[in-house]
Design an enzyme around this catalytic site. Structure first.
Site, PDB file in Angstrom:
ATOM      1  N   HIS A 246       0.935  -1.128  -0.099  1.00 63.93           N
ATOM      2  CA  HIS A 246       0.116   0.072  -0.055  1.00 63.93           C
ATOM      3  C   HIS A 246       0.837   1.295  -0.205  1.00 63.93           C
ATOM      4  O   HIS A 246       1.900   1.245   0.293  1.00 63.93           O
ATOM      5  CB  HIS A 246      -1.074   0.129   1.295  1.00 63.93           C
ATOM      6  CG  HIS A 246      -0.108  -0.039   2.816  1.00 63.93           C
ATOM      7  ND1 HIS A 246       0.517   1.138   3.009  1.00 63.93           N
ATOM      8  CD2 HIS A 246      -0.073  -1.065   3.341  1.00 63.93           C
ATOM      9  CE1 HIS A 246       1.090   0.757   4.247  1.00 63.93           C
ATOM     10  NE2 HIS A 246       0.537  -0.540   4.349  1.00 63.93           N
ATOM     11  N   CYS A 262       3.366  -5.234   6.281  1.00 64.69           N
ATOM     12  CA  CYS A 262       2.940  -4.849   4.679  1.00 64.69           C
ATOM     13  C   CYS A 262       4.344  -4.200   4.116  1.00 64.69           C
ATOM     14  O   CYS A 262       5.197  -3.613   4.902  1.00 64.69           O
ATOM     15  CB  CYS A 262       1.971  -3.777   4.702  1.00 64.69           C
ATOM     16  SG  CYS A 262       0.345  -4.393   5.473  1.00 64.69           S
TER      17      CYS A 262
END
Length: 287
Positions: A246, A262
């Protein structure tokens, strides 16, 4: 009339020549040279294909899945499936399976069914990369798990082509996007901390999801098939989550180990991936 000595020598030489000739002719006709072929031995041309010593192995049959076989879900991965034998291989993966219905994953070709692979997980269409083939079976990366494969018979479905690949180097804090082997983009990224590491090994893009907060630059995230290595070390709200790629607007994070697992990337790179990368795209996280 007595025979002269010279004539006697000539007769003896002639007799010896006749004996040698007879012996040679006899040897040739017995197969010692280019005489008549032995009728018991068939003549086979040098390029005549020979029958294989071993017949092709039969395709192992697929056992009927039990009625209570568990279905893979977003927060519940499969159990009993084997480990990916080449978790950090960067050899391009070019095909994927898109299940039209619930498809059983087996622990080996002709082995035991362990879980159903559904056509959708949390509303996301499932497309899983094919990483191996063996004797009429294909091995795919299993979602909601790390470094896990499942086997399916190669019947009743047609593989879909894959053109992209994303490689994340944890050592270099770098993410590279490749299309058919050619580099399309490269970015310095942030990765997980030592306590909450980014899972290494092969996984894939499961789909995309919305985000909330200005730090995500108003962009969707790419949800991966991998999950936290040790979910108990995360906040309760993140323990059932998947790893993702992201955007991140705080540029000081790039090149560092600061995330919950992440991969945080610059907004420009995230826009490019969202516009170009499809579900099923392999993601390889190397040490």
């Amino acid at each position: 009339m007595p025979i002269s000595r010279s004539r006697r020598n000539l007769l003896m030489l002639t007799a010896m020549v006749l004996v040698v000739a007879a012996l040679v002719g006899f040897r040739l006709t017995r197969g010692g040279g280019p005489g008549p072929a032995d009728p018991a031995q068939p003549i086979v041309a040098a390029d005549t294909p020979r029958a294989s010593a071993e017949p092709p192995a039969a395709v192992p049959p697929a056992a009927q899945p039990p009625a209570d076989l568990p279905v893979i879900a977003y927060a519940k991965g499969p159990r009993g499936l084997p480990a990916d034998p080449e978790p950090e291989s960067v050899v391009p993966i070019t095909e994927a399976l898109r299940p039209g219905t619930k498809t059983a994953l087996y622990d080996a070709p002709g082995g035991r069914p362990r879980a159903y692979l559904p056509p959708r997980i949390s509303g996301l269409p499932v497309v899983v990369p094919i990483v191996a083939r063996e004797n009429g079976w294909a091995a795919v990366l299993a979602p909601s798990s790390n470094r896990t494969i499942g086997w399916v018979p190669e019947t009743g479905w047609t593989p879909e082509p894959l053109r992209d690949q994303i490689v994340v180097s944890l050592a270099d804090r770098r993410m590279t996007w490749l299309r058919e082997g050619a580099e399309q983009g490269r970015w310095t990224v942030a990765i997980g901390t030592e306590r909450t590491p980014t899972p290494h090994g092969r996984t894939f893009v499961l789909g995309r999801t919305g985000t909330s907060g200005a730090v995500y630059a108003g962009l969707d995230a790419l949800v991966l098939g991998s999950v936290p290595e040790e979910p108990e070390k995360l906040a309760a709200s993140l323990r059932g989550a998947h790893t993702g790629i992201h955007a991140w607007t705080n540029r000081s994070a790039f090149g560092r180990e600061v995330s919950n697992g992440c991969v945080r990337t610059p907004a420009a790179g995230m826009r490019e991936l969202l516009a170009q990368v499809d579900p099923g795209t392999p993601v390889i996280v190397t040490a």
